[in-house]
Scaffold this active site. Structure first.
Site, PDB file in Angstrom:
ATOM      1  N   HIS A  72       3.795  -1.433  -2.834  1.00  0.00           N
ATOM      2  CA  HIS A  72       4.914  -1.414  -3.798  1.00  0.00           C
ATOM      3  C   HIS A  72       5.499  -0.009  -3.954  1.00  0.00           C
ATOM      4  O   HIS A  72       5.926   0.373  -5.045  1.00  0.00           O
ATOM      5  CB  HIS A  72       4.479  -1.937  -5.169  1.00  0.00           C
ATOM      6  CG  HIS A  72       4.055  -3.379  -5.177  1.00  0.00           C
ATOM      7  ND1 HIS A  72       4.912  -4.406  -5.465  1.00  0.00           N
ATOM      8  CD2 HIS A  72       2.861  -3.962  -4.912  1.00  0.00           C
ATOM      9  CE1 HIS A  72       4.258  -5.562  -5.395  1.00  0.00           C
ATOM     10  NE2 HIS A  72       3.021  -5.318  -5.054  1.00  0.00           N
ATOM     11  N   ASN A 145       4.897 -10.795  -9.480  1.00  0.00           N
ATOM     12  CA  ASN A 145       5.692 -10.820  -8.250  1.00  0.00           C
ATOM     13  C   ASN A 145       6.807 -11.847  -8.377  1.00  0.00           C
ATOM     14  O   ASN A 145       6.832 -12.638  -9.323  1.00  0.00           O
ATOM     15  CB  ASN A 145       4.815 -11.211  -7.053  1.00  0.00           C
ATOM     16  CG  ASN A 145       4.014 -10.028  -6.502  1.00  0.00           C
ATOM     17  OD1 ASN A 145       4.300  -8.875  -6.803  1.00  0.00           O
ATOM     18  ND2 ASN A 145       3.024 -10.329  -5.692  1.00  0.00           N
ATOM     19  N   TYR A 359      -6.164  -0.897 -10.643  1.00  0.00           N
ATOM     20  CA  TYR A 359      -4.934  -0.205 -11.030  1.00  0.00           C
ATOM     21  C   TYR A 359      -5.199   1.145 -11.702  1.00  0.00           C
ATOM     22  O   TYR A 359      -4.453   2.104 -11.519  1.00  0.00           O
ATOM     23  CB  TYR A 359      -4.050  -1.119 -11.901  1.00  0.00           C
ATOM     24  CG  TYR A 359      -3.377  -2.204 -11.081  1.00  0.00           C
ATOM     25  CD1 TYR A 359      -4.139  -3.180 -10.443  1.00  0.00           C
ATOM     26  CD2 TYR A 359      -2.011  -2.238 -10.892  1.00  0.00           C
ATOM     27  CE1 TYR A 359      -3.552  -4.157  -9.664  1.00  0.00           C
ATOM     28  CE2 TYR A 359      -1.407  -3.214 -10.111  1.00  0.00           C
ATOM     29  CZ  TYR A 359      -2.186  -4.171  -9.505  1.00  0.00           C
ATOM     30  OH  TYR A 359      -1.599  -5.133  -8.727  1.00  0.00           O
TER      31      TYR A 359
HETATM   32 FE1  HDE Z   1      -1.037  -5.125  -6.898  1.00  0.00          FE
HETATM   33  N1  HDE Z   1      -1.432  -3.159  -6.736  1.00  0.00           N
HETATM   34  N2  HDE Z   1      -2.876  -5.538  -6.190  1.00  0.00           N
HETATM   35  N3  HDE Z   1      -0.611  -7.124  -6.884  1.00  0.00           N
HETATM   36  N4  HDE Z   1       0.798  -4.767  -7.573  1.00  0.00           N
HETATM   37  C1  HDE Z   1      -0.573  -2.174  -7.024  1.00  0.00           C
HETATM   38  O1  HDE Z   1      -1.055  -0.221  -8.237  1.00  0.00           O
HETATM   39  C2  HDE Z   1      -3.907  -4.659  -6.129  1.00  0.00           C
HETATM   40  C3  HDE Z   1      -1.438  -8.119  -6.520  1.00  0.00           C
HETATM   41  C4  HDE Z   1       1.713  -5.659  -8.001  1.00  0.00           C
HETATM   42  O2  HDE Z   1       5.886  -1.265  -9.894  1.00  0.00           O
HETATM   43  C5  HDE Z   1      -1.215  -0.811  -6.976  1.00  0.00           C
HETATM   44  O3  HDE Z   1       0.243   1.290  -9.284  1.00  0.00           O
HETATM   45  C6  HDE Z   1      -5.102  -5.340  -5.749  1.00  0.00           C
HETATM   46  C7  HDE Z   1      -0.945  -9.395  -6.959  1.00  0.00           C
HETATM   47  C8  HDE Z   1       2.931  -5.001  -8.381  1.00  0.00           C
HETATM   48  O4  HDE Z   1       4.297   0.229 -10.122  1.00  0.00           O
HETATM   49  C9  HDE Z   1      -2.687  -1.123  -6.704  1.00  0.00           C
HETATM   50  C10 HDE Z   1      -4.740  -6.638  -5.564  1.00  0.00           C
HETATM   51  C11 HDE Z   1       0.230  -9.122  -7.588  1.00  0.00           C
HETATM   52  C12 HDE Z   1       2.684  -3.641  -8.172  1.00  0.00           C
HETATM   53  C13 HDE Z   1      -2.663  -2.624  -6.570  1.00  0.00           C
HETATM   54  C14 HDE Z   1      -3.355  -6.763  -5.860  1.00  0.00           C
HETATM   55  C15 HDE Z   1       0.426  -7.703  -7.529  1.00  0.00           C
HETATM   56  C16 HDE Z   1       1.336  -3.537  -7.678  1.00  0.00           C
HETATM   57  C17 HDE Z   1      -0.561   0.163  -6.042  1.00  0.00           C
HETATM   58  C18 HDE Z   1      -5.616  -7.782  -5.069  1.00  0.00           C
HETATM   59  C19 HDE Z   1       1.198 -10.119  -8.231  1.00  0.00           C
HETATM   60  C20 HDE Z   1       3.655  -2.503  -8.386  1.00  0.00           C
HETATM   61  C21 HDE Z   1       0.205   1.120  -6.936  1.00  0.00           C
HETATM   62  C22 HDE Z   1      -6.355  -8.434  -5.909  1.00  0.00           C
HETATM   63  C23 HDE Z   1       0.663 -10.832  -9.320  1.00  0.00           C
HETATM   64  C24 HDE Z   1       3.643  -1.987  -9.779  1.00  0.00           C
HETATM   65  C25 HDE Z   1      -0.158   0.769  -8.268  1.00  0.00           C
HETATM   66  C26 HDE Z   1       4.688  -0.920  -9.945  1.00  0.00           C
HETATM   67  C27 HDE Z   1       0.715  -2.320  -7.367  1.00  0.00           C
HETATM   68  C28 HDE Z   1      -3.784  -3.305  -6.350  1.00  0.00           C
HETATM   69  C29 HDE Z   1      -2.643  -7.974  -5.729  1.00  0.00           C
HETATM   70  C30 HDE Z   1       1.591  -7.091  -8.093  1.00  0.00           C
HETATM   71  C31 HDE Z   1      -3.308  -0.424  -5.530  1.00  0.00           C
HETATM   72  C32 HDE Z   1      -6.465  -4.707  -5.574  1.00  0.00           C
HETATM   73  C33 HDE Z   1      -1.627 -10.760  -6.769  1.00  0.00           C
HETATM   74  C34 HDE Z   1       4.201  -5.627  -8.907  1.00  0.00           C
HETATM   75  O5  HDE Z   1      -3.495  -0.769  -7.795  1.00  0.00           O
END
Ligand code: HDE
Length: 691
Positions: A72, A145, A359
């Protein structure tokens, strides 16, 4: 007042300044006398180390970047508010859900997932829809999402998924796309991803704008009321503007013409006062429903069809303010799924549990220390008091002597816990053996993929097949292509056959071995389709008006008036950006020179060129592309008869259809706008055959 100053090397600098401009200083506040030259020994001599202004300026510049988000990375944010329609205290004690009409400040960041920070907006990808709500009892982050399911069921697979989607590690490409071997290799070995693949290969993954897409909390969460009663919930954001996507051929061209298409769209809409709005909807259900439901509500690869649990609208989210500074706000905003408030709680979805862990870690790395909540965009807007102190960049260390508790300093002793008001986890009963397992209830990987597919219109189904053919055609290893088709056979035979045909696979593989057979009894669900839910208005859309010298002023005025009455925007495209002289001698300024304003940037086009204009423009390939692409992308086209020579040269004159509206009578402009409400003239698609 204008100042001129010698730079010392013969050149001169010119800048305007007035008496009101503040004096330039260093970060320490020392006034700066000369910002053009470093301090030297002699006119041509070495630079002096004691030049603290130069040293500070370069030092700071060298450290301007922070690590981009691992996923992202490319995003765009805006401020707004959430307004509650009516109290839902019977379900949740969360402060923001108590009082009808209550407004809660919000910050939203939209993003793509795979591309780096400098990639393009129209990648085929999932979009992040992350909402920070600054409630009176703390920040609640709903980090969702634009697709309601996810690729994987257990967070432990996330690094693998992301590695596979990102550029391949040896070569460092491709950027911002899943059309490569590693992605499809991984996906074809992960049957649980099939439902999500149907969504990412659908038009949902190429939205027309952030304003025209849905958002989903994805996981099942809990709401908890004041009596401690829990209700499961799935969160939805429904765009008031309606759903809309582009076609793939258009997306590819938009990326070249305007890689910032989505962020510009949001910026422009808000700046013009056309504030985008979403309705927060909730699917509410209890343990009984969860037990009876066909699938496990803790499995993030599944939806609950809206026909089974309707979405109840509870409030609206309005984005009404752009950021003052992109870095300070959009880049530094730190969303954390574990940021919840009393009245809301987690479920045991293993993906959510893993995210809650991830996060915080990522923010530490990205923002450089544990005090990222001191950055204004991340700080709560409600009072907060705690004993956490020190660390990098600490801005708000507590005053006074007590920095621990319990303490006996009485009223001076700082904050105290509150059993009544404080957050309490829902006391769910948990038990079981400690094992690395995947629940049997997560084992059906194809039934909902099929349900999604059969819920699409035939045009949308074709788009899914086309997208799969496109992506898999970029995959070099034939086995990977075939392995994916084997999964498609478990989703829909026709889809599998179309894709196999598009790839020219000679021998159809056997269907992939399925842990559970695909259920054929799941019914179509209308909300899953974009085309079955198109808006009834052209509001918020943009018409590209191609003008030339001599353009008929009356027709131009009629189009402008009709568009404005609908709440649509017009943008003038002309041979030169300075503008054109219309038929009555008046001057109309252009926003785009034709090669900078191709028709892919507009939802519909109007060709208001004169006879002479047509003669000139038909020689220009950019003008021919403007017309040919608008036609190929199923757009509504309004045209003056004088534009015919250009349309002939663009190769569409023979094929004009009801989506092409000749501007001959006084009311043809409003007829055109009324037609535009259908967004695209889809009937044309089978004829133009563009993918
Ligand atoms: Fe994320 N995800 N994600 N994700 N995600 C990040 O956090 C993670 C997942 C989502 O505009 C990271 O700040 C894991 C699902 C958005 O700043 C990180 C897993 C969904 C954003 C991270 C998921 C998301 C992130 C990278 C698996 C939808 C952007 C930078 C279980 C429900 C937020 C950050 C923004 C961002 C980890 C799966 C949505 C690495 C471990 C499912 C919208 O922490």
């Amino acid at each position: 007042m204008s100042e001129e100053k010698t730079t010392g090397n013969g050149g001169e600098i010119h800048q305007t300044s007035g008496d009101k401009n503040p004096i330039l200083t260093t970060q320490q506040g020392t006034p700066v006398s000369d910002d053009q030259n470093s301090l030297k020994i002699g006119h041509r001599g070495p630079t002096a180390l004691e030049d603290f202004h130069f040293r500070e300026k370069i030092f700071h510049f060298d450290h301007e970047r922070i690590p981009e988000r691992v996923v992202h990375a490319r995003g765009f944010g805006a401020h707004g508010f959430f307004e509650l329609y009516d109290s839902i205290s019977e379900y949740s004690s969360a402060d923001l859900f108590q009082r009808k009409g209550e407004k809660t400040p919000a910050f939203v960041r939209f993003s793509t997932v795979a591309g780096n920070k400098g990639s393009f907006d129209l990648a085929r990808d999932v979009r992040g829809f992350a909402v920070k709500l600054y409630t009176k009892e703390g920040n609640w982050d709903l980090v969702g999402n634009n697709i309601p399911v996810f690729f994987i069921q257990d967070a432990i697979k996330f690094p693998d998924l992301v590695h596979a989607a990102k550029p391949e590690p040896d070569r460092g490409f491709p950027q911002a796309q899943t059309a490569h071997d590693n992605f499809w290799d991984f996906i074809s070995l992960m049957p649980e991803s099939m439902h999500m693949v149907m969504w990412t290969m659908s038009d949902r993954a190429i939205p027309r704008s952030f304003r025209f897409m849905e958002g989903f909390g994805v996981h099942t969460f809990r709401l908890v009321n004041a009596e401690g009663k829990s209700t499961f919930v799935k969160f939805h954001w429904k765009p008031k503007q309606g759903l809309q996507s582009v076609v793939w051929n258009e997306a590819v061209k938009i990326n070249g013409a305007d890689p910032d298409f989505h962020r510009r769209d949001l910026w422009d809409a808000i700046q013009m006062g056309d504030y985008p709005e979403w309705e927060l909807g909730m699917q509410l259900f209890d343990e009984d429903f969860a037990d009876k439901f066909d699938f496990d509500v803790l499995d993030a690869t599944k939806i609950i069809p809206e026909e089974e649990v309707p979405v109840r609208p509870v409030g609206r989210l309005v984005l009404d303010r752009v950021v003052d500074n992109f870095f300070a706000e959009t880049e530094q905003v730190a969303f954390c799924t574990q940021n919840i408030v009393p009245g809301i709680d987690f479920s045991n979805d293993p993906l959510l549990q893993g995210r809650n862990f991830s996060y915080l870690d990522t923010q530490l790395k990205r923002l450089g220390g544990p005090n990222f909540t001191h950055i204004p965009i991340n700080a709560p807007k409600c009072p907060f008091h705690h004993f956490q102190q020190d660390g990098h960049m600490a801005m708000t260390n507590p005053k006074g002597r007590a920095n621990y508790e319990p303490n006996s300093w009485g009223a001076e002793g700082g904050p105290r816990e509150s059993p009544e008001k404080g957050f309490r986890s829902y006391p769910s009963q948990e038990s079981g053996s400690k094992e690395r397992v995947r629940s049997e209830s997560f084992a059906d990987h194809y039934s909902q993929a099929r349900q999604f597919y059969i819920s699409q219109t035939p045009i949308e189904q074709n788009h899914i097949a086309d997208a799969l053919v496109f992506e898999l055609s970029k995959v070099e290893k034939v086995e990977i292509r075939t392995r994916l088709v084997a999964h498609l056979l478990n989703i829909d035979k026709g889809l599998a056959e179309n894709v196999a045909k598009g790839l020219r696979i000679k021998d159809m593989p056997a269907p992939a071995k399925a842990a559970k057979p695909t259920r054929m009894d799941l019914k179509e669900s209308t909300p899953l389709s974009i085309q079955k839910n198109t808006p009834k208005s052209f509001k918020g859309r943009k018409i590209g008006v191609l003008l030339s010298d001599g353009a008929d002023i009356d027709t131009f005025k009629m189009i402008k008036k009709a568009a404005e009455a609908e709440g649509a925007m017009i943008e003038i495209v002309a041979p030169m950006v300075g503008g054109v002289e219309a038929s009555d001698g008046s001057w109309i300024e252009a926003k785009q020179k034709i090669d900078g304003g191709p028709s892919v940037l507009y939802d519909a086009v109007a060709l208001l060129i004169s006879d002479q204009g047509a003669q000139t423009l038909m020689k220009e390939s950019t003008a021919r592309d403007f017309v040919a692409d608008a036609f190929a992308h199923m757009k509504f086209i309004a045209y003056l008869p004088s534009a015919m020579p250009l349309m002939e040269k663009a190769g569409i004159a023979e094929s004009l259809d009801e989506g092409c509206i000749k501007l001959v009578t006084p009311d043809s402009a409003s007829t055109f706008i009324m037609e535009c409400r259908k967004i695209r003239f889809w009937d044309r698609e089978s004829k133009v055959n563009v993918v």
